[in-house]
Design a protein around this motif. Structure first.
Motif, PDB file in Angstrom:
ATOM      1  N   TRP A  42     -41.562   3.256  32.962  1.00  0.00           N
ATOM      2  CA  TRP A  42     -41.089   1.834  33.019  1.00  0.00           C
ATOM      3  C   TRP A  42     -41.747   1.182  31.782  1.00  0.00           C
ATOM      4  CZ3 TRP A  42     -45.474  -1.309  33.130  1.00  0.00           C
ATOM      5  CH2 TRP A  42     -46.628  -0.834  33.225  1.00  0.00           C
ATOM      6  N   PHE A  43     -42.970   1.399  31.123  1.00  0.00           N
ATOM      7  CA  PHE A  43     -43.533   0.861  30.072  1.00  0.00           C
ATOM      8  C   PHE A  43     -42.753   0.971  28.899  1.00  0.00           C
ATOM      9  CE2 PHE A  43     -45.257   5.075  30.488  1.00  0.00           C
ATOM     10  CZ  PHE A  43     -45.015   5.630  29.169  1.00  0.00           C
ATOM     11  N   LEU A  44     -41.901   2.097  28.772  1.00  0.00           N
ATOM     12  CA  LEU A  44     -40.925   2.019  27.642  1.00  0.00           C
ATOM     13  C   LEU A  44     -39.755   1.162  27.645  1.00  0.00           C
ATOM     14  CD1 LEU A  44     -40.656   5.759  27.149  1.00  0.00           C
ATOM     15  CD2 LEU A  44     -42.163   4.495  25.897  1.00  0.00           C
ATOM     16  N   ILE A  45     -39.544   0.598  28.779  1.00  0.00           N
ATOM     17  CA  ILE A  45     -38.590  -0.205  29.215  1.00  0.00           C
ATOM     18  C   ILE A  45     -38.810  -1.393  28.444  1.00  0.00           C
ATOM     19  CG2 ILE A  45     -36.910  -1.137  30.922  1.00  0.00           C
ATOM     20  CD1 ILE A  45     -36.977   1.235  32.661  1.00  0.00           C
ATOM     21  N   VAL A 101     -36.983   0.154  25.005  1.00  0.00           N
ATOM     22  CA  VAL A 101     -36.198   1.677  24.820  1.00  0.00           C
ATOM     23  C   VAL A 101     -35.319   1.558  26.058  1.00  0.00           C
ATOM     24  CG1 VAL A 101     -36.709   4.028  25.069  1.00  0.00           C
ATOM     25  CG2 VAL A 101     -38.538   2.620  23.953  1.00  0.00           C
ATOM     26  N   ASP A 102     -33.956   2.092  25.604  1.00  0.00           N
ATOM     27  CA  ASP A 102     -32.871   2.441  26.452  1.00  0.00           C
ATOM     28  C   ASP A 102     -33.120   3.850  26.782  1.00  0.00           C
ATOM     29  OD1 ASP A 102     -30.411   1.988  27.836  1.00  0.00           O
ATOM     30  OD2 ASP A 102     -29.260   2.595  26.040  1.00  0.00           O
ATOM     31  N   LEU A 103     -33.125   3.782  28.423  1.00  0.00           N
ATOM     32  CA  LEU A 103     -33.282   5.112  28.887  1.00  0.00           C
ATOM     33  C   LEU A 103     -32.042   5.747  29.659  1.00  0.00           C
ATOM     34  CD1 LEU A 103     -36.515   4.797  30.583  1.00  0.00           C
ATOM     35  CD2 LEU A 103     -36.363   5.913  28.646  1.00  0.00           C
ATOM     36  N   HIS A 104     -30.865   5.037  29.230  1.00  0.00           N
ATOM     37  CA  HIS A 104     -29.459   5.272  29.887  1.00  0.00           C
ATOM     38  C   HIS A 104     -29.239   6.942  29.171  1.00  0.00           C
ATOM     39  CE1 HIS A 104     -28.765   2.018  32.376  1.00  0.00           C
ATOM     40  NE2 HIS A 104     -29.157   1.121  31.235  1.00  0.00           N
TER      41      HIS A 104
END
Length: 59
Positions: free
Chosen positions: A46-49, A53-56
């Motif tokens: 979640w911290f990357l979001i 950062v796009d995690l798709h």
């Protein structure tokens, strides 16, 4: 083997068979697996979001 190991093994076999049956009858599809993977990534990273950062996964 201890009693809890036997129960754990039986439960594991039950879950694996259930996953196989769900896959064969199209309750689990690659799209569902991709959505679950994206959700897990979002939960654990979640911290990357928050950093943008796009995690798709995929297109």
């Amino acid at each position: 083997m201890s009693r809890w190991r036997v129960r754990s093994l039986i439960f594991l076999v039950y879950v694996v068979i259930g996953i196989y049956v769900a896959w064969v009858y199209d309750y689990i599809t690659p799209a569902v697996l991709r959505d679950i993977a994206e959700a897990l990534l979002a939960i654990f990273l979640w911290f990357l979001i928050l950093l943008g950062v796009d995690l798709h996964i995929g297109g």
